[in-house]
Scaffold this motif. Structure first.
Motif, mmCIF file in Angstrom:
data_model
loop_
_atom_site.group_PDB
_atom_site.id
_atom_site.type_symbol
_atom_site.label_atom_id
_atom_site.label_comp_id
_atom_site.label_asym_id
_atom_site.label_seq_id
_atom_site.Cartn_x
_atom_site.Cartn_y
_atom_site.Cartn_z
ATOM 1 N N VAL A 1 -41.140 10.903 -9.757
ATOM 2 C CA VAL A 1 -40.328 9.966 -10.613
ATOM 3 C C VAL A 1 -40.781 8.597 -10.369
ATOM 4 N N ARG A 2 -41.007 8.067 -11.440
ATOM 5 C CA ARG A 2 -41.339 6.305 -11.428
ATOM 6 C C ARG A 2 -40.219 5.739 -11.215
ATOM 7 N N ALA A 3 -39.885 5.167 -9.979
ATOM 8 C CA ALA A 3 -38.734 4.489 -9.636
ATOM 9 C C ALA A 3 -38.956 3.518 -8.486
ATOM 10 N N THR A 4 -38.689 2.388 -8.579
ATOM 11 C CA THR A 4 -38.645 1.220 -7.473
ATOM 12 C C THR A 4 -37.451 1.160 -6.903
ATOM 13 N N GLY A 5 -37.453 0.445 -5.677
ATOM 14 C CA GLY A 5 -36.286 -0.481 -4.986
ATOM 15 C C GLY A 5 -35.280 0.785 -4.503
ATOM 16 N N SER B 1 -32.161 -11.303 -15.404
ATOM 17 C CA SER B 1 -32.629 -10.643 -16.580
ATOM 18 C C SER B 1 -31.614 -9.206 -16.588
ATOM 19 N N PRO B 2 -30.454 -9.470 -16.823
ATOM 20 C CA PRO B 2 -29.558 -8.347 -16.749
ATOM 21 C C PRO B 2 -29.856 -7.210 -17.383
ATOM 22 N N MET B 3 -29.842 -5.976 -16.675
ATOM 23 C CA MET B 3 -30.422 -4.379 -17.320
ATOM 24 C C MET B 3 -29.326 -3.611 -16.863
ATOM 25 N N PRO B 4 -28.851 -2.763 -18.050
ATOM 26 C CA PRO B 4 -27.990 -1.533 -17.630
ATOM 27 C C PRO B 4 -28.370 -0.714 -16.769
ATOM 28 N N GLN B 5 -27.616 0.220 -16.244
ATOM 29 C CA GLN B 5 -28.098 1.121 -15.262
ATOM 30 C C GLN B 5 -29.403 1.977 -15.707
ATOM 31 N N TYR B 6 -30.168 2.161 -14.985
ATOM 32 C CA TYR B 6 -31.256 3.248 -15.251
ATOM 33 C C TYR B 6 -30.991 4.430 -15.422
ATOM 34 N N ASN B 7 -31.945 5.334 -16.273
ATOM 35 C CA ASN B 7 -31.789 6.767 -16.590
ATOM 36 C C ASN B 7 -33.165 6.988 -16.763
ATOM 37 N N ILE B 8 -33.373 8.407 -16.571
ATOM 38 C CA ILE B 8 -34.683 8.864 -16.532
ATOM 39 C C ILE B 8 -35.320 9.658 -17.682
ATOM 40 N N VAL B 9 -36.484 9.523 -18.404
ATOM 41 C CA VAL B 9 -37.043 10.450 -19.273
ATOM 42 C C VAL B 9 -37.863 11.224 -18.721
ATOM 43 N N VAL C 1 -40.093 12.714 -5.294
ATOM 44 C CA VAL C 1 -40.855 11.716 -4.961
ATOM 45 C C VAL C 1 -41.182 10.572 -5.667
ATOM 46 N N PRO C 2 -40.924 9.521 -5.452
ATOM 47 C CA PRO C 2 -40.611 8.265 -6.209
ATOM 48 C C PRO C 2 -42.051 7.467 -5.984
ATOM 49 N N THR C 3 -42.607 7.119 -7.021
ATOM 50 C CA THR C 3 -43.784 6.266 -7.072
ATOM 51 C C THR C 3 -43.513 4.942 -7.735
ATOM 52 N N SER C 4 -44.131 3.838 -7.380
ATOM 53 C CA SER C 4 -43.605 2.565 -7.878
ATOM 54 C C SER C 4 -44.769 1.799 -8.606
ATOM 55 N N VAL C 5 -45.334 2.545 -9.453
ATOM 56 C CA VAL C 5 -46.175 2.072 -10.314
ATOM 57 C C VAL C 5 -45.760 1.004 -11.450
ATOM 58 N N THR C 6 -46.143 -0.005 -11.617
ATOM 59 C CA THR C 6 -45.529 -1.127 -12.608
ATOM 60 C C THR C 6 -45.194 -0.416 -13.886
ATOM 61 N N VAL D 1 -49.274 12.157 -13.866
ATOM 62 C CA VAL D 1 -49.095 11.588 -12.250
ATOM 63 C C VAL D 1 -47.600 11.516 -11.919
ATOM 64 N N VAL D 2 -46.726 11.305 -13.109
ATOM 65 C CA VAL D 2 -45.291 11.437 -12.754
ATOM 66 C C VAL D 2 -44.760 12.574 -13.664
ATOM 67 N N ASP D 3 -43.549 12.987 -13.384
ATOM 68 C CA ASP D 3 -42.866 14.041 -14.450
ATOM 69 C C ASP D 3 -41.778 13.047 -15.214
ATOM 70 N N THR D 4 -41.251 12.276 -14.530
ATOM 71 C CA THR D 4 -40.204 11.324 -15.105
ATOM 72 C C THR D 4 -40.357 9.949 -14.774
ATOM 73 N N VAL D 5 -39.664 9.191 -15.417
ATOM 74 C CA VAL D 5 -39.830 7.554 -15.504
ATOM 75 C C VAL D 5 -38.273 7.062 -15.568
ATOM 76 N N ALA D 6 -37.887 6.285 -14.529
ATOM 77 C CA ALA D 6 -36.474 5.575 -14.542
ATOM 78 C C ALA D 6 -36.832 4.134 -14.970
ATOM 79 N N PHE D 7 -36.119 4.119 -16.127
ATOM 80 C CA PHE D 7 -36.219 2.725 -16.864
ATOM 81 C C PHE D 7 -34.635 2.471 -17.493
#
Length: 338
Positions: A166-170, A141-149, A182-187, A199-205
Motif C-alpha cells: 500500500v502506498r501510505a505515509t506517516g 491544507s485540510p483533507m478528509p480521512q484517507y481511504n484506499i483504492v 507493506v507500506p511504501t512512501s512513494v510521493t 509496485v503497489v496493490d493499493t493507494v491511500a489518498f
C-alpha cells in the motif's frame, strides 16, 4: 517649456520606478497541478493582490521551483518565499505536527481538521521547530480521512490486508503495517505509476488526490468507510520574507488566511458531493468494511502507535503527551462550539 516638461517627465519616471521597486513579489512552490488541495493557496494569492492593489503578488509554481519533498529545504535557504509540504515526506524535520497524522484520531469533518491543525501549529514547540528551518506555519491544507483504492478482488476483511502493498505515509502507513500490510512512501506524483506497474496493490489518498494523480483510473474498488486517518500538509512562509513585509502587506496576508480556508472548504465540499458519481462513471466498486473489522483495525493500530509516538517525542524533548491532549481538547471544543 521643453526643459520644464523634460524635468516633469523625468520626475514622473523616477516616481514610477520607485513605485515599481516597492512592489513585493513572492514565489510559491507547490506540485502536481491545480486541484482542490491547492485552491486555498490560489485564493490567498488572489485576495492578497486585491487588498494591496496589486502591490503584493504571488507567482504560484506547480513543480517548477522544487520537488515536493524538498520544499521545506527550499524555504530554509530562501529559494522561494512560500511552499506547501506534507509532514510524512520528512517526519524528522517536522516531528511536532506528526501528532496530526496519528491513526484514528476521530476527526470527522474538515472544519475539525482545520481546528486541530492550527492549534498545533501555534504551539510553541511547533513554532520553534519550524524556526530551525527559517519557516513559519501559515495555514493547513485540510483533507478528509484517507481511504484506499485497489486492483483485483476487493479487500473487505482485515485478514486480507496481510501482505498488501500500500502506498501510505506517516501514521497511516504505520497503521497498515500493524495488520500485516507493506507500506511504501512513494510521493503522490509517483503513486499512479507505482500502481500501474504493480509496485503497489493499493493507494491511500483523499478523494481529490485519487482524481488528480489518476489512481482512481487504475482502481477496481475503493474503501468507503475505512477512515484510518489523514496526512497533514501545511503551507509555510520563509520567516525573513514574512518579516520584511510592510505592516499593510502582512495584514493583507494574515487576514486572507481565514477567507482562503473558507473558500477551500466550500470547494472541497462540492468535490465530496460528486464523489459517488465519479465512482459510478469509472466503474469502481464501493467497499464497506464491517464495523467489527474497523474496530479490530482501530484497536490494533491506534493505541500502540499513539503510545509509541508519545514516548518517542518525550525522549526527544518534545511534549508528546501535551500535544496529543491539545488535539483532543481542541476537537472537544470545536464540537461544543458547533
Amino acid at each position: 517649456m521643453t526643459r520644464y516638461l523634460t524635468g516633469a517627465a523625468t520626475a514622473a519616471l523616477c516616481v514610477a520606478f520607485a513605485t515599481e521597486g516597492m512592489a513585493t513579489e513572492w514565489n510559491v512552490s507547490l506540485w502536481g497541478k491545480r486541484r482542490a488541495f491547492t485552491e486555498h493557496v490560489e485564493k490567498l494569492a488572489e485576495l492578497v493582490s486585491e487588498k494591496t492593489d496589486g502591490e503584493f503578488t504571488m507567482n504560484i509554481s506547480y513543480g517548477g521551483l522544487s520537488k515536493n519533498t524538498d520544499n521545506l529545504d527550499g524555504i530554509s535557504i530562501g529559494a522561494f518565499e512560500m511552499a506547501q509540504f506534507c509532514a510524512g515526506y520528512h517526519p524528522d524535520k517536522n516531528r511536532v505536527i506528526t501528532v496530526l497524522e496519528l491513526p484514528f484520531l476521530g476527526v470527522n469533518t474538515l472544519d475539525e481538521e482545520v481546528a486541530i491543525s492550527h492549534a498545533v501549529y501555534e504551539h510553541p514547540a511547533a513554532v520553534d521547530e519550524m524556526a530551525q528551518w527559517n519557516a513559519k506555519y501559515l495555514m493547513t491544507s485540510p483533507m478528509p480521512q484517507y481511504n484506499i483504492v485497489g486492483t483485483g478482488e476487493p479487500r473487505d476483511e482485515l485478514a486480507e490486508f496481510d501482505g498488501m502493498r500500500v502506498r501510505a505515509t506517516g501514521g497511516i502507513g504505520k497503521a497498515f503495517e500493524t495488520v500485516g500490510a507493506v507500506p511504501t512512501s512513494v510521493t503522490s506524483s509517483e503513486a499512479y505509476q507505482a500502481m500501474e506497474s504493480g509496485v503497489v496493490d493499493t493507494v491511500a489518498f483523499a478523494q481529490h488526490a485519487h482524481l488528480s494523480f489518476g489512481t482512481i483510473n487504475e482502481a477496481d474498488w475503493w474503501t468507503a468507510n475505512l477512515n484510518p486517518g489523514t496526512v497533514n500538509c501545511p503551507v509555510v512562509v520563509n520567516i525573513d520574507a514574512y518579516e520584511s513585509l510592510t505592516d499593510e502587506e502582512r495584514e493583507a496576508l494574515d487576514s486572507s488566511v481565514p477567507e482562503a480556508i473558507d473558500y477551500y472548504l466550500e470547494n472541497y465540499g462540492e468535490l465530496l458531493k460528486q464523489w459517488d458519481e465519479v465512482l459510478d462513471e469509472k466503474g469502481v466498486e464501493k467497499v464497506m468494511l464491517s464495523d467489527k473489522a474497523i474496530a479490530e483495525f482501530r484497536s490494533t493500530a491506534a493505541d500502540p502507535i499513539r503510545e509509541a509516538w508519545i514516548a518517542d517525542m518525550e525522549a526527544q524533548g518534545i511534549p508528546g503527551q501535551e500535544l496529543y491532549d491539545l488535539v483532543m481538547e481542541t476537537l472537544e471544543a470545536q464540537r461544543a462550539g458547533n
